[in-house]
Design an enzyme around this catalytic site. Structure first.
Site, mmCIF file in Angstrom:
data_model
loop_
_atom_site.group_PDB
_atom_site.id
_atom_site.type_symbol
_atom_site.label_atom_id
_atom_site.label_comp_id
_atom_site.label_asym_id
_atom_site.label_seq_id
_atom_site.Cartn_x
_atom_site.Cartn_y
_atom_site.Cartn_z
ATOM 1 N N SER A 218 0.844 -1.190 0.000
ATOM 2 C CA SER A 218 0.000 0.000 0.000
ATOM 3 C C SER A 218 0.882 1.243 0.000
ATOM 4 O O SER A 218 1.736 1.388 -0.881
ATOM 5 C CB SER A 218 -0.977 -0.051 1.180
ATOM 6 O OG SER A 218 -2.022 0.883 1.011
ATOM 7 N N ASP A 334 -8.912 -5.540 -5.846
ATOM 8 C CA ASP A 334 -8.551 -4.495 -4.891
ATOM 9 C C ASP A 334 -9.315 -3.236 -5.281
ATOM 10 O O ASP A 334 -8.965 -2.563 -6.250
ATOM 11 C CB ASP A 334 -7.043 -4.252 -4.942
ATOM 12 C CG ASP A 334 -6.565 -3.253 -3.895
ATOM 13 O OD1 ASP A 334 -7.419 -2.592 -3.272
ATOM 14 O OD2 ASP A 334 -5.340 -3.137 -3.708
ATOM 15 N N HIS A 365 -7.167 -5.978 -1.292
ATOM 16 C CA HIS A 365 -6.003 -5.130 -1.061
ATOM 17 C C HIS A 365 -4.877 -5.895 -0.371
ATOM 18 O O HIS A 365 -5.096 -6.621 0.586
ATOM 19 C CB HIS A 365 -6.411 -3.938 -0.202
ATOM 20 C CG HIS A 365 -5.352 -2.888 -0.085
ATOM 21 N ND1 HIS A 365 -4.686 -2.382 -1.181
ATOM 22 C CD2 HIS A 365 -4.828 -2.248 0.997
ATOM 23 C CE1 HIS A 365 -3.818 -1.468 -0.779
ATOM 24 N NE2 HIS A 365 -3.878 -1.375 0.541
#
Length: 614
Positions: A218, A334, A365
């Site tokens: 991320s 995601d 994710h």
């Protein structure tokens, strides 16, 4: 005086013992071990009791908190004791993050209120404060158990304006690229490190080979790319996992104000508040300069247009200096950091001739590649072991019912055997129309009425509703494999000067229940602002009831739709999970004869026709 002679046999014995001792000492030296092109776990490296842990501050090239001094970045180091006792030098696995020192709580009022008309400013929101956590010298324990036993040193740093690092958080600004660059420069002997934030006692990275790899997930996956775009020497390889590669694409979509999945009302200034864990005495100044001026003036929640502010936070624009080998990882489902983020960078790096691989799974994710893939990547580019990874297949995709550790290899992504199939609409509102590969006779126009009260899933399941239009294929008699980027072209008219436009590609019948997989219902999604039908950089109010053609991409995908299902194109206006919520009632009229969706199908038209022939 006669000197007493040392007995010859004793002298020989001592010399031999010394030699044997030296040989024994050399035999005991610990070095990394490699098998099958991968660094192996070495017991002497794996014992935490034998790790050396310390922290320091690396001086950067910038002053982002405006105090007249170059910012220093807080860094921690975890290394095997052999780097001290035996002079062993090792490569570095490095992770940087704005999250290590804690984040703010996003309570009521801290996100933007999305319940207002398009083109209007939302109500002011509240600004949470971060309470910093953590104790020196440990910034984070991530990556250590994986990489240190395999013969790597692990390094962490806190991003500018977070933790014990100087500076201001900019969320994609230049200092977020230059901060990890400074750390890599220090690891390579080109920058200065200090034992204290304001001290003068220097620290040298004498244990580093000058070969660095970065990884993270991320935001932590964005920063390896940020560092790589500086072209810094010594950053040999990066493995970004679900990285945000453009803050515009994270918070906007084709001119539309669109939240990331799961965080309705989030915007770049919200993320700024979320991570701002740095020096409390600097926060007021940082807030005024960065959040309340640069971000307020640049993020533009009125039009959603792409501008210089967003262009400066788009790493695709900065890739020219990049040299690092890239192994990219992402999930096709995601809906937070959407899969377009990884593909756009992979595609450009491939075009630049860099060593590249991409790993996609079917979940949401996060999700790193299998350790074997990561290990081969770092072993090749950090240790220099010729394991042939650069000749491996470029694409690795986890199929729908497989484990994430068992991806299927393909020559590249998108699948080279895929070609575009354009599908046309047949009327059916308020029930369901058709989706066909042959252009039908004149179908006319159909109208939907916007109402954010209904979720996308409820609209897809409904047999009859005037709040969406849906067009479906015949039941598939064979599997259909989609690989690439679908594109929609919608000709529409709005009853108002502004409207949301949302498109879902779904698999029907819709299924619910505990055993439902993430791939069972939603195939793909996309959003656009019809006011940006010409360009994402410039919008213009719609003339009510005038028709405009809006063309845009959905997300990169590689999914097999099983036989027995139907593929459905659903067109609606406000998406309750992602868009603003204007007052219900806006009408969108769709010209069916000028609206299409193009799917990249493995096997092309022949394969699709065979699967949809009743």
């Amino acid at each position: 005086m006669l000197k007493k002679q040392f007995p010859l046999f004793l002298l020989i014995s001592f010399l031999l013992l010394g030699q044997f001792g030296l040989i024994a000492q050399m035999a005991e030296k610990v070095t990394p071990v490699f098998e099958n092109g991968q660094a192996q776990v070495v017991d002497a490296f794996a014992d935490p009791e034998n790790w050396i842990r310390h922290d320091l501050w690396v001086e950067t090239e910038f002053d982002s908190d405006g105090d007249g001094k170059l910012d220093r970045v807080h860094v921690d180091v975890t290394r095997p004791k052999q780097t001290e006792t035996e002079g062993l030098k090792l490569p570095v696995v490095y992770e940087s993050s704005p999250y290590f020192a804690g984040v703010a709580r996003l309570g009521e009022g801290t996100l933007w209120d999305v319940k207002h008309e398009l083109g209007e400013a939302g109500k002011p929101r509240t600004h949470p404060e971060v309470q910093r956590i953590g104790e020196r010298p440990i910034i984070s324990n991530s990556q250590i158990q994986t990489w240190l036993p395999r013969g790597y040193i692990v390094v962490h740093s806190s991003s500018p304006g977070t933790g014990l690092s100087d500076g201001a958080p900019t969320v994609g600004g230049d200092n977020e690229s230059l901060a990890p660059k400074a750390v890599i420069d220090w690891l390579c002997g080109r920058a200065k490190g200090y034992t204290e934030r304001n001290g003068n006692e220097e620290v040298k990275a004498y244990w580093s080979t000058g070969k660095v790899g970065m990884t993270g997930t991320s935001y932590n996956g964005t920063l390896p790319l940020a560092a790589a775009t500086t072209g810094v020497e010594g950053l040999e390889a990066i493995i970004p996992i679900a990285p945000n590669t453009s803050y515009y694409h994270y918070y906007r979509s084709n001119g539309l104000i669109r939240s990331p999945g799961g965080y309705l009302g989030e915007d770049i200034d919200v993320l700024y508040d979320f991570i701002h864990s740095g020096d409390e005495s600097k926060r007021a100044r940082n807030n005024k300069v960065v959040r309340d001026t640069e971000m307020k003036n640049g993020q533009d929640r009125i039009t959603g247009d792409y501008n210089d502010f967003w262009a400066g936070r788009d790493y695709l624009n900065d890739m020219k200096p990049m040299k690092a080998a890239l192994l990219m990882s992402h999930g096709f489902n995601d809906w937070n950091v959407m899969p377009e983020h990884s593909y756009r960078i992979y595609d450009k790096a491939r075009e630049m001739g860099l060593p590249v691989q991409i790993y996609y799974h079917q979940n949401g994710h996060g999700g790193p590649p299998p350790i074997e893939m990561m290990n081969r990547w770092f072993t090749r580019y950090l240790f220099g072991i010729e394991n042939g990874v650069e000749n491996d297949p470029k694409a690795w995709i986890v199929r729908e019912n497989d484990e994430r550790e068992k991806p299927t290899s393909y020559k590249d992504y998108p699948n080279p055997d895929a070609s575009d199939v354009t599908l046309f609409l047949t009327k059916g509102a308020p029930a369901r129309g058709g989706l066909t590969h042959s252009k039908p006779n004149k179908q006319g126009k159909e109208t939907l009425v916007d109402n954010y009260s209904f979720s996308g899933s409820a609209l897809a399941e409904a047999e009859f509703t005037n709040h969406r239009l849906i067009y479906i294929t015949p039941t598939l008699t064979e599997d259909v494999h989609i690989s690439g980027i679908p594109k929609v072209s919608v000709k529409l008219a709005s009853s108002k000067p502004a409207a949301n436009l949302s498109v879902w590609l779904v698999s029907l019948p819709w299924t619910e229940g505990r055993r439902t997989k993430i791939t069972d219902n939603i195939i793909n999604r996309g959003w656009a602002d019809p006011q940006n039908y010409r360009s994402i950089t410039e919008s213009e109010p719609l003339v009510p009831n005038k028709f405009y053609e809006v063309t845009f991409d959905l997300m990169p995908d590689d999914q097999i739709i099983p036989k027995g299902q139907q593929i459905g194109l659903m067109i609606f206006s406000s998406d309750r999970e992602f868009t603003l919520w204007p007052e219900p009632g806006t009408e969108l009229t769709i010209d069916l004869d000028a609206t299409t969706i193009t799917l990249p199908v493995v096997g092309g038209t022949d394969s699709f026709m065979q699967a949809t022939t009743e």
